[in-house]
Design a protein around this motif. Sequence first.
Motif, short mmCIF file in Angstrom:
data_model
loop_
_atom_site.label_atom_id
_atom_site.label_comp_id
_atom_site.label_asym_id
_atom_site.label_seq_id
_atom_site.Cartn_x
_atom_site.Cartn_y
_atom_site.Cartn_z
N VAL A 279 0.83 -1.20 0.00
CA VAL A 279 0.00 0.00 0.00
C VAL A 279 0.87 1.25 0.00
O VAL A 279 1.75 1.41 0.86
N ALA A 280 0.63 2.13 -0.96
CA ALA A 280 1.34 3.41 -0.98
C ALA A 280 0.88 4.26 0.20
O ALA A 280 -0.25 4.14 0.67
N ILE A 281 1.75 5.13 0.66
CA ILE A 281 1.45 5.93 1.84
C ILE A 281 0.72 7.22 1.48
O ILE A 281 -0.29 7.57 2.10
N ASP A 282 1.21 7.91 0.46
CA ASP A 282 0.71 9.25 0.17
C ASP A 282 -0.18 9.33 -1.07
O ASP A 282 -0.53 10.42 -1.52
N LYS A 283 -0.53 8.18 -1.63
CA LYS A 283 -1.43 8.19 -2.78
C LYS A 283 -2.33 6.97 -2.74
O LYS A 283 -2.02 5.97 -2.08
N ALA A 284 -3.44 7.05 -3.45
CA ALA A 284 -4.45 5.98 -3.43
C ALA A 284 -4.04 4.89 -4.41
O ALA A 284 -4.56 4.78 -5.52
N PHE A 285 -3.10 4.06 -3.97
CA PHE A 285 -2.51 3.07 -4.89
C PHE A 285 -2.05 1.85 -4.11
O PHE A 285 -1.41 1.97 -3.06
N ILE A 286 -2.40 0.67 -4.60
CA ILE A 286 -1.87 -0.58 -4.07
C ILE A 286 -1.16 -1.31 -5.19
O ILE A 286 -1.72 -1.52 -6.26
N ASP A 287 0.10 -1.68 -4.95
CA ASP A 287 0.91 -2.38 -5.95
C ASP A 287 0.79 -3.87 -5.70
O ASP A 287 1.17 -4.38 -4.64
N TRP A 288 0.25 -4.58 -6.69
CA TRP A 288 0.07 -6.03 -6.61
C TRP A 288 1.11 -6.76 -7.46
O TRP A 288 0.96 -7.95 -7.72
N SER A 289 2.19 -6.09 -7.84
CA SER A 289 3.10 -6.66 -8.84
C SER A 289 4.14 -7.61 -8.27
O SER A 289 4.85 -8.26 -9.03
N GLY A 290 4.27 -7.69 -6.95
CA GLY A 290 5.33 -8.53 -6.40
C GLY A 290 4.96 -9.16 -5.08
O GLY A 290 3.86 -8.96 -4.54
N ASN A 291 5.89 -9.90 -4.53
CA ASN A 291 5.71 -10.60 -3.27
C ASN A 291 6.35 -9.80 -2.14
O ASN A 291 7.18 -8.93 -2.37
N CYS A 292 5.98 -10.12 -0.90
CA CYS A 292 6.73 -9.66 0.28
C CYS A 292 7.35 -10.89 0.91
O CYS A 292 6.65 -11.73 1.50
N GLY A 293 8.65 -11.00 0.81
CA GLY A 293 9.34 -12.16 1.36
C GLY A 293 9.32 -12.20 2.87
O GLY A 293 9.27 -13.28 3.47
N ASN A 294 9.37 -11.04 3.52
CA ASN A 294 9.33 -11.01 4.97
C ASN A 294 8.00 -11.53 5.50
O ASN A 294 7.95 -12.38 6.39
N LEU A 295 6.89 -11.02 4.96
CA LEU A 295 5.59 -11.46 5.45
C LEU A 295 5.31 -12.92 5.11
O LEU A 295 4.45 -13.55 5.73
N THR A 296 6.05 -13.46 4.15
CA THR A 296 5.92 -14.89 3.85
C THR A 296 6.11 -15.72 5.11
O THR A 296 5.47 -16.77 5.29
N ALA A 297 6.98 -15.25 6.01
CA ALA A 297 7.25 -16.00 7.24
C ALA A 297 6.02 -16.12 8.11
O ALA A 297 5.92 -17.03 8.94
N ALA A 298 5.07 -15.19 7.98
CA ALA A 298 3.85 -15.21 8.78
C ALA A 298 2.72 -15.96 8.10
O ALA A 298 1.73 -16.32 8.75
N VAL A 299 2.83 -16.21 6.81
CA VAL A 299 1.75 -16.84 6.05
C VAL A 299 1.47 -18.25 6.57
O VAL A 299 0.31 -18.64 6.76
N GLY A 300 2.53 -19.02 6.78
CA GLY A 300 2.34 -20.39 7.24
C GLY A 300 1.65 -20.44 8.59
O GLY A 300 0.71 -21.22 8.80
N ALA A 301 2.09 -19.60 9.52
CA ALA A 301 1.49 -19.56 10.86
C ALA A 301 0.01 -19.18 10.79
O ALA A 301 -0.84 -19.81 11.44
N PHE A 302 -0.31 -18.17 10.01
CA PHE A 302 -1.70 -17.75 9.86
C PHE A 302 -2.54 -18.88 9.26
O PHE A 302 -3.65 -19.16 9.72
N ALA A 303 -1.98 -19.52 8.22
CA ALA A 303 -2.72 -20.58 7.54
C ALA A 303 -3.04 -21.73 8.48
O ALA A 303 -4.15 -22.27 8.48
N ILE A 304 -2.07 -22.11 9.31
CA ILE A 304 -2.29 -23.19 10.26
C ILE A 304 -3.36 -22.80 11.28
O ILE A 304 -4.29 -23.56 11.56
N SER A 305 -3.23 -21.61 11.83
CA SER A 305 -4.12 -21.17 12.91
C SER A 305 -5.53 -20.86 12.44
O SER A 305 -6.46 -20.81 13.26
N ASN A 306 -5.70 -20.65 11.14
CA ASN A 306 -7.00 -20.25 10.62
C ASN A 306 -7.64 -21.31 9.73
O ASN A 306 -8.51 -21.00 8.91
N GLY A 307 -7.23 -22.56 9.90
CA GLY A 307 -7.91 -23.66 9.24
C GLY A 307 -7.68 -23.78 7.75
O GLY A 307 -8.47 -24.42 7.05
#
Length: 395
Positions: A90-118
């Motif tokens: 999400v951009a900070i100062d404009k109405a724009f969300i960039d969907w063109s790439g991944n976030c490698g850091n948040l990938t670390a949380a994806v597995g935990a969320f997926a397990i805990s949320n069925g």
Amino acid sequence: MSAPQIKIPATYMRGGTSKGVFFKLTDLPAAAQQPGKARDNLLLRVIGSPDPYGKHTDGMGGATSSTSKTVILSKSSKPEHDVDYLFGQVAIDKAFIDWSGNCGNLTAAVGAFAISNGLVDAARIPQNGLCTVRIWQANIGKTIIAHVPMTGGEVQETGDFELDGVTFAAAEVQIEFLDPAADEGEGGGAMFPTGNLVDDLEVPGIGTFKATLINAGIPTIFVNAADIGYTGTELQDAINSDAAALARFETIRAYGAVKMGLIQDISEAAARAHTPKIAFVAPPQSYVASSGKTVAESEIDLLVRALSMGKLHHAMMGTAAVAIGTAAAIPGTLVNLAAGGGAREAVRFGHPSGTLRVGAAAAEVAGQWTVTKAIMSRSARVLMEGWVRVPGDCF
């Protein structure tokens, strides 16, 4: 009369050196369960963008590229995968969300969320040990494997694993990025879209620079620190307080994006601020990290500084770390040369907050370089869970 607020189930999580708001796809309002304006408007309001004050006071964002992030997860539509992972920067100062790439850091949380949320089949979740979560990264069409520690049938979040750029220790989560080179939408599938390990990147009005242009983890432009007037030991303030420097970096990034075939004209760069990344490298030398800790030259193989969403990152983006590890494994790239050259399967690089080790398995096949996987360790933690509230007419 103004519409009342609605509440949406959400989890606020840290993953690596980033944090963001996580949603199950099926928990979103119906209009936001599909890509488009409604989804973007909803997530912008959740984060608090656009904010001309640059503070995200009226939202969940943290007013930096590392903390202005959203994640949507669902049971995977792909065979042999557990969860589909869609990331919105999400951009900070404009109405724009960039969907063109991944976030490698948040990938670390994806597995935990997926397990805990069925989202992971219960039969695949051990009571104790490591749960292997097979992630389909929907932005870039890649498979990622997360090894999530489990204790007593629950995700183990606490531990003694220390990650520079994160204040407190936590449990280690090992992440494997499989076949991390470009997908068909990012340069036609070529790891080196120009066919060269090093290019001469001409940037009108600024200069011509040696550059390694690589699609691995995330499209990244690497240049030598010395060629652009830096040492590679810089911390955030040295770059982010210099408006002219940031403008130069953005111009170099735009011309690099054109050369990589990601855009046709530099005017299109603003519409994909998340990719490509731009980073500068240098041979190892000692420096004092932002925490005040001294990083000794002997501890690292090279120095890397990278920009995200127009600002120098406080540590290192996970996807850029994949690009660093991959490029370091291929003799002749600027990253490899900064690390001393030659063949290597892993590097430890210095970033503004400290150091990070990343490994990559690369091979040359029929004159083309390929990489089967890149590996790094991260950690993740739930910060808050419940509902996020937004005005009912914001989307």
